[in-house]
Design a protein around this motif. Structure first.
Motif, PDB file in Angstrom:
ATOM      1  N   ASN A   1      -1.759   7.245  -5.740  1.00  0.00           N
ATOM      2  CA  ASN A   1      -1.972   6.041  -6.593  1.00  0.00           C
ATOM      3  C   ASN A   1      -3.022   5.990  -7.877  1.00  0.00           C
TER       4      ASN A   1
ATOM      5  N   GLU B   1       1.772   0.133  -5.710  1.00  0.00           N
ATOM      6  CA  GLU B   1       3.092  -0.316  -4.328  1.00  0.00           C
ATOM      7  C   GLU B   1       4.472  -0.296  -4.285  1.00  0.00           C
ATOM      8  N   GLY B   2       5.229  -0.449  -3.541  1.00  0.00           N
ATOM      9  CA  GLY B   2       6.390  -0.260  -3.594  1.00  0.00           C
ATOM     10  C   GLY B   2       6.962   0.713  -2.735  1.00  0.00           C
TER      11      GLY B   2
ATOM     12  N   TYR C   1       1.078   9.347   8.200  1.00  0.00           N
ATOM     13  CA  TYR C   1       2.218  10.349   8.534  1.00  0.00           C
ATOM     14  C   TYR C   1       1.411  11.317   9.058  1.00  0.00           C
TER      15      TYR C   1
ATOM     16  N   GLY D   1       0.968  -1.254  -0.190  1.00  0.00           N
ATOM     17  CA  GLY D   1       0.042  -0.438   0.103  1.00  0.00           C
ATOM     18  C   GLY D   1       1.247   1.167  -0.075  1.00  0.00           C
ATOM     19  N   HIS D   2       2.108   0.634  -0.472  1.00  0.00           N
ATOM     20  CA  HIS D   2       2.915   2.450  -0.227  1.00  0.00           C
ATOM     21  C   HIS D   2       3.609   2.564  -1.322  1.00  0.00           C
ATOM     22  N   GLY D   3       4.247   3.706  -1.822  1.00  0.00           N
ATOM     23  CA  GLY D   3       4.803   4.053  -3.497  1.00  0.00           C
ATOM     24  C   GLY D   3       4.195   4.542  -4.217  1.00  0.00           C
TER      25      GLY D   3
ATOM     26  N   THR E   1      10.343   6.346  -9.434  1.00  0.00           N
ATOM     27  CA  THR E   1      10.118   5.710 -10.081  1.00  0.00           C
ATOM     28  C   THR E   1       9.363   6.682 -11.470  1.00  0.00           C
TER      29      THR E   1
ATOM     30  N   LEU F   1      11.820  -3.939  -3.633  1.00  0.00           N
ATOM     31  CA  LEU F   1      10.797  -4.741  -2.892  1.00  0.00           C
ATOM     32  C   LEU F   1      10.486  -5.890  -3.814  1.00  0.00           C
TER      33      LEU F   1
ATOM     34  N   TYR G   1       8.016  -5.946  -5.601  1.00  0.00           N
ATOM     35  CA  TYR G   1       6.558  -4.974  -5.963  1.00  0.00           C
ATOM     36  C   TYR G   1       7.053  -5.281  -7.887  1.00  0.00           C
TER      37      TYR G   1
ATOM     38  N   ARG H   1       4.632  10.049   0.934  1.00  0.00           N
ATOM     39  CA  ARG H   1       4.042   9.153  -0.375  1.00  0.00           C
ATOM     40  C   ARG H   1       3.303   9.128  -0.585  1.00  0.00           C
ATOM     41  N   GLU H   2       3.055   9.072  -2.047  1.00  0.00           N
ATOM     42  CA  GLU H   2       1.994   8.537  -2.939  1.00  0.00           C
ATOM     43  C   GLU H   2       0.924   9.802  -2.767  1.00  0.00           C
TER      44      GLU H   2
ATOM     45  N   GLU I   1       5.973  -3.002 -10.194  1.00  0.00           N
ATOM     46  CA  GLU I   1       6.752  -1.980 -10.009  1.00  0.00           C
ATOM     47  C   GLU I   1       8.417  -1.088  -9.807  1.00  0.00           C
ATOM     48  N   ASP I   2       8.503  -1.931  -8.068  1.00  0.00           N
ATOM     49  CA  ASP I   2       9.639  -1.554  -8.255  1.00  0.00           C
ATOM     50  C   ASP I   2      10.638  -2.453  -8.990  1.00  0.00           C
TER      51      ASP I   2
END
Lengths: 120, 391
Positions: free
Chosen positions: B381, A116-117, B329, A109-111, B125, B180, B182, B308-309, B184-185
């Protein structure tokens, strides 16, 4: 011109195809050499060799072969793998190395971008 | 700058997959890679964006120097234990590869300059979308749309390969690429690895969790127990430092080439925004920004130092209800930044689309553009990537 003359990313394209084909995770296991080339599985069964140390004794020389999991590259001998991961070689001692000390902050749920990621 | 509607290529999903983009569709079924539109620029507008990226880079490096000279780490909530490594890295200039400025702009006709929203200097990214996928998209576009000599602000691919070649003699091999698990990463990391590979560097790839620490050797080891000296990590420094191996990364910092280097923590932190405004007040590429409170500003965005995001963002305008996003946060230090001039374009249905322009920096040089677009003023996102060209 402000754009690249040519853009070829063969590792990326191959990894994407492997992901789509579901070739990911521990189901695809190959024995590879130090150059990530697939070799016969029997090489990964050899823990190493005893070689003379020049002083009348022997030293243990580990073999440069290990298993590689997931990613692209298939099972064919001589093909180059990538995009996956490798795990400790069976038969070697790893008692003083701990793992998992990085990577725990993003359990989902991050990135940004795909959702994600840890990237943004 | 204008938004033009286009009929997507037939089988566009397979086309983008074939060049590496498998995460082309969001969980809600909407396209993440959205080629039903494109942004068209003039060459002069691209020159403006390129100059803005280079100017922002110069200012950010000066701001980093200012933070170090004046020990302003606490204002950015940088852990005190990281300061020696940051200062060493800044002095010794270990390899740094890339970053992405996010700017807001509606083109030359707006009468405004591009405005910096934030700098993703550590783990950016949407790289392969900007460097690879939109490049191939443009190749497929008909002359009737993009003219007989279509161009695009994207030499990211060539610049990355050139940068790795420059770094070759400074990096122990193999260069490890860690991220990680995922898509995308992983694909972003594989793409970077691909460019290093094409530059002739020996590389290996692994997951972040596979990085091992050997306390006897005081060294990071790969899964085969080989010591790691050069590591690209698509993983933010603030997360690394908060995890178990964080202290080891600091203790051994001088013997490991981490990419990006730890001084990037100074720039990927939203606290750089008020410091930039303090150093360069009223600069045309900056928005007014302050720590903690908005001061006299009545229209502003409040965002955490490290969000983030689009998480935990509050958007405040006079006479309208504030827009707030959720996130983890709460309770963290915030910065308040003036709202950028409107940059809104309608899609074919007449609905507003809010683009954010990502300016790619490789080797301190602005060399590419990638556009993320959202239905609202906060990029989250559910945003999509829209290709561009210029004439």
């Amino acid at each position: 011109m402000k754009r690249s003359t040519q853009v070829a990313a063969p590792l990326l394209a191959a990894a994407a195809m492997a992901m789509l084909a579901g070739c990911k995770g521990p189901e695809m296991q190959r024995c590879v050499d130090e150059n990530n080339k697939v070799v016969d599985d029997s090489f990964c069964h050899q823990p190493g060799q005893q070689r003379p140390d020049g002083h009348g004794g022997f030293i243990f020389v580990p073999m440069p072969y290990h298993y590689y999991y997931g990613g692209y590259g298939g099972y064919g001998l001589g093909s180059v793998v990538g995009g996956g991961s490798y795990t400790p070689t069976p038969g070697r001692a790893y008692s003083t190395t701990s793992r998992g000390g990085f990577g725990s902050s993003f359990s989902g749920g991050h990135g940004e971008g795909g959702g994600e990621g840890a990237g943004e | 700058m204008k938004r033009v509607s286009i009929t997507p290529r037939e089988d566009w999903q397979q086309k983008v997959e074939s060049v590496g983009l498998v995460f082309h569709t969001l969980d809600n079924g909407d396209p993440y890679w959205d080629e039903s539109a494109a942004y068209q620029f003039t060459a002069a507008e691209i020159d403006t964006l390129e100059a803005a990226g280079n100017e922002l880079q110069t200012m950010c490096l000066a701001a980093a120097q200012h933070i170090i000279d004046n020990k302003r780490y606490a204002e950015l909530e940088i852990p005190w234990a990281a300061i020696p490594a940051i200062e060493w890295a800044w002095q010794n200039e270990p390899p740094a590869i890339y970053g992405r400025f996010d700017v807001s702009w509606a083109g030359a006709s707006s009468g405004h300059a591009p405005k910096l929203l934030e700098y993703n200097a550590d783990t950016p990214t949407s790289l392969l979308e900007a460097a690879v996928v939109q490049w191939h998209w443009l190749k497929d576009m008909p002359e009737s749309l993009v003219s007989s000599k279509p161009d695009q602000f994207s030499s990211i691919h060539e610049k990355l390969i050139a940068k790795w070649k420059d770094l070759d003699e400074y990096l122990s091999k193999p260069v490890y690429f860690a991220a990680l698990d995922y898509p995308e990463d992983q694909l972003t990391t594989i793409y970077l690895r691909d460019t290093a590979h094409q530059a002739g560097l020996e590389t290996l790839q692994m997951y972040m969790a596979e990085i091992g620490w050997n306390s006897e050797l005081q060294a990071f080891l790969d899964p085969n127990e080989d010591q790691m000296f050069s590591i690209f990590k698509l993983y933010p420094w603030e997360a690394m430092l908060a995890e178990e191996f964080g202290p080891h990364a600091l203790d051994t910092y001088q013997s490991v080439r981490w990419i990006e280097p730890i001084w990037k923590m100074l720039l990927s932190n939203k606290g750089i925004l008020p410091i930039l405004w303090e150093l360069y007040p009223n600069h045309p590429n900056l928005l007014e920004a302050h720590f903690d409170s908005p001061g006299h500003m009545t229209s502003y965005v409040k965002k955490p130092l490290l969000s983030r995001e689009g998480a935990n963002i509050t958007l405040v305008r006079p006479d309208t209800q504030a827009i707030e996003t959720d996130g983890p946060y709460n309770g963290k230090r915030m910065v308040c930044q003036a709202l950028a001039p409107d940059a809104v374009f309608n899609n074919v249905s007449g609905n507003p689309r809010y683009p954010v322009l990502g300016l790619w920096m490789v080797d301190q040089e602005c060399c590419g553009l990638g556009i993320r677009e959202s239905a609202g003023p906060i990029t989250d996102n559910l945003s999509s990537f829209v290709p561009h060209f210029f004439v």
